[in-house]
Design an enzyme around this catalytic site. Structure first.
Site, PDB file in Angstrom:
ATOM      1  CD  GLN A  26      -2.908  -1.170   2.296  1.00 61.77           C
ATOM      2  OE1 GLN A  26      -2.650  -1.901   3.239  1.00 61.77           O
ATOM      3  NE2 GLN A  26      -3.990  -0.406   2.281  1.00 61.77           N
ATOM      4  CD  GLU A 172      -8.033  -7.009   8.117  1.00 54.79           C
ATOM      5  OE1 GLU A 172      -8.559  -7.116   7.014  1.00 54.79           O
ATOM      6  OE2 GLU A 172      -8.176  -6.006   8.855  1.00 54.79           O
TER       7      GLU A 172
HETATM    8  C1  FCB Z   1      -7.758  -3.510   6.628  1.00 55.55           C
HETATM    9  C2  FCB Z   1      -6.451  -3.869   5.963  1.00 55.55           C
HETATM   10  C3  FCB Z   1      -5.567  -2.680   5.671  1.00 55.55           C
HETATM   11  C4  FCB Z   1      -6.372  -1.504   5.171  1.00 55.55           C
HETATM   12  C5  FCB Z   1      -7.533  -1.221   6.084  1.00 55.55           C
HETATM   13  C6  FCB Z   1      -8.356  -0.027   5.694  1.00 55.55           C
HETATM   14  O1  FCB Z   1      -8.683  -4.518   6.383  1.00 55.55           O
HETATM   15  O2  FCB Z   1      -5.735  -4.763   6.772  1.00 55.55           O
HETATM   16  O3  FCB Z   1      -4.585  -3.087   4.764  1.00 55.55           O
HETATM   17  O4  FCB Z   1      -6.786  -1.728   3.873  1.00 55.55           O
HETATM   18  O5  FCB Z   1      -8.356  -2.345   6.157  1.00 55.55           O
END
Ligand code: FCB
Length: 437
Positions: A26, A172
């Site tokens: 990112q 996640e």
């Molecule tokens: C989470 C992600 C992160 C970012 C946020 C907004 O799910 O882990 O990379 O995209 O959301």
């Protein structure tokens, strides 16, 4: 909106870990060997989505791979004591079995600089991206592919472990394969848990720092509170995305609806802390195939010029859900707000830190907080959602700390805040632009 100017003064426990979070893909730019980069080049990426006008490839992202030295200075200047970042597997192993020592040297230098500044580094070993070659071999859908991840970690871990204060094996891991999926997705869920467990035990060979995988902690909420089916499906969504993982990590039992349960002693107890990514609640509408229903219009904040799934502030969900995690220490590894108007971020921070403090008062052992995100960045398909404490000009890559970054710096310095503090950084509450059509 909530009266953040009257919040009571609160203090956090001695040694509370304050930081911010990012992910390689990112912010780095030119992550060309990853499956994400590959997907961004495909025409399908720009179709099948009502928001396709907002879709863009990651490109140079924040150009952090080049500007990382300055970014370390930036992190330190904002007073952060900790930083959660990810290492891109596809840079270190761009071709199967071939190590890129220059890429490794880059990460070693980045880690060293952070450590020299006294910043505790939390490393995520897999944050949504992996080498394209790994994807072509079936990625984590194939249980046997775990050996590739294992080989990579065996190469990487001994080189970085002395500089790492906390670990996330996978980011996640509970949302892989979709959030509200049925039995067909169970094998992938099981794979992710086992991949996590593999990483956990491997890290233990090289590091005494605490290990976990980040959990996307979604607070499911019935759209029609009186409706029996909405309530049952809320429980179902909570089970498949939250409780299934908690239970498996605690007991080693992989119990997923519609499939035979399995027991895996490697999964049992494979965590040293709960790693919580919390943003907001999601509505469960049992009359929709995907279950994920629309928000209450009066609570929807139009904070960016596109529809987005996180545009509500629901801090109560953080307190309520943290109470479920009393058996290990907790770190909030992500929490944040995407808003063009930075005043929303100040409100969001104030409310969520208050909610977090309430969980502490209720006896949850929360040890740290990482704001998502250090800087505006590439939000997987688009640059429009701005989560950063620091603004990034995506043409010049110039970084400019926002008022919220100064607010957060003061909170860190004082290890607490109150309505008084908010008043010094926020002249007035942001106005609500109204509903999104
Ligand atoms: C989470 C992600 C992160 C970012 C946020 C907004 O799910 O882990 O990379 O995209 O959301």
């Amino acid at each position: 909106m909530y009266d953040v100017f009257s919040l009571p003064a609160i203090r956090f426990p001695e040694g509370f870990v304050w930081g911010s979070a990012t992910a390689g893909h990112q912010i780095e730019g030119d992550n060309i060997h990853s499956q994400a980069w590959h997907n961004e080049q495909q025409p399908e990426f720009y179709r099948d989505d009502p928001e396709r006008a907002t879709r863009a490839p990651s490109g140079k992202a924040c150009d952090h791979f080049r500007l990382y030295r300055d970014d370390v200075e930036l992190i330190a200047s904002l007073g952060h004591r900790a930083y959660r970042m990810s290492i891109e597997w596809s840079r270190i192993e761009p071709v199967e079995g071939r190590w890129d020592h220059q890429a490794l040297a880059h990460y070693l230098d980045l880690l060293e600089r952070l450590v020299q500044k006294g910043i505790q580094v939390f490393v995520t070993l897999h944050h949504f991206t992996h080498p394209f070659w790994f994807e072509r071999l079936g990625g984590f859908d194939k249980a046997d592919n775990r050996r590739f991840f294992e080989r990579y970690l065996t190469f990487l871990l001994p080189k970085i472990s002395s500089m790492v204060s906390g670990w996330n094996v996978i980011n996640e891991f509970n949302q892989w394969g979709g959030l509200t999926a049925g039995p067909a997705i169970a094998p992938l869920k099981f794979n992710m848990l086992r991949t996590h467990a593999l990483g956990y035990h491997l890290i233990k060979r090289y590091s005494s720092a605490p290990v976990s995988s980040a959990h996307a902690f979604i607070h499911w909420f019935p759209r029609r509170f009186h409706d029996d089916l909405d309530r049952r499906m809320t429980d179902f969504a909570d089970f498949t995305t939250n409780e299934f993982f908690f239970h498996a990590l605690r007991t080693g039992e992989l119990v997923y609806p519609g499939v035979d349960a399995e027991y895996d002693p490697e999964v049992k107890g494979s965590l040293d802390f709960w790693s919580v990514n919390y943003y907001t609640r999601h509505m469960v509408d049992a009359r929709l195939a995907g279950l994920d229903g629309p928000r209450f219009a009066h609570k929807l904040l139009q904070m960016i010029p596109m529809r987005f799934y996180l545009e509500e502030m629901y801090p109560e969900g953080l307190t309520a859900n943290l109470e479920r995690l009393r058996d290990y220490p907790v770190y909030i590894t992500e929490n944040g707000c995407c808003a063009a108007d930075d005043r929303f971020r100040i409100v969001y921070l104030a409310l969520h830190l208050s909610a977090l403090h309430e969980a502490l008062e209720r006896g949850v052992d929360v040890r740290g907080y990482f704001y998502w995100s250090l800087m505006d960045n590439y939000e997987w398909t688009t640059f429009i959602p701005r989560f950063g404490l620091v603004a990034v000009d995506f043409q010049t890559f110039r970084r400019s700390p926002k008022t919220s970054a100064l607010f957060y710096r003061e909170i860190i310095r004082d290890n607490g805040f109150g309505g008084e503090t908010v008043r010094r950084y926020l002249d007035a509450l942001p106005t609500l632009p109204g509903r999104v059509a």
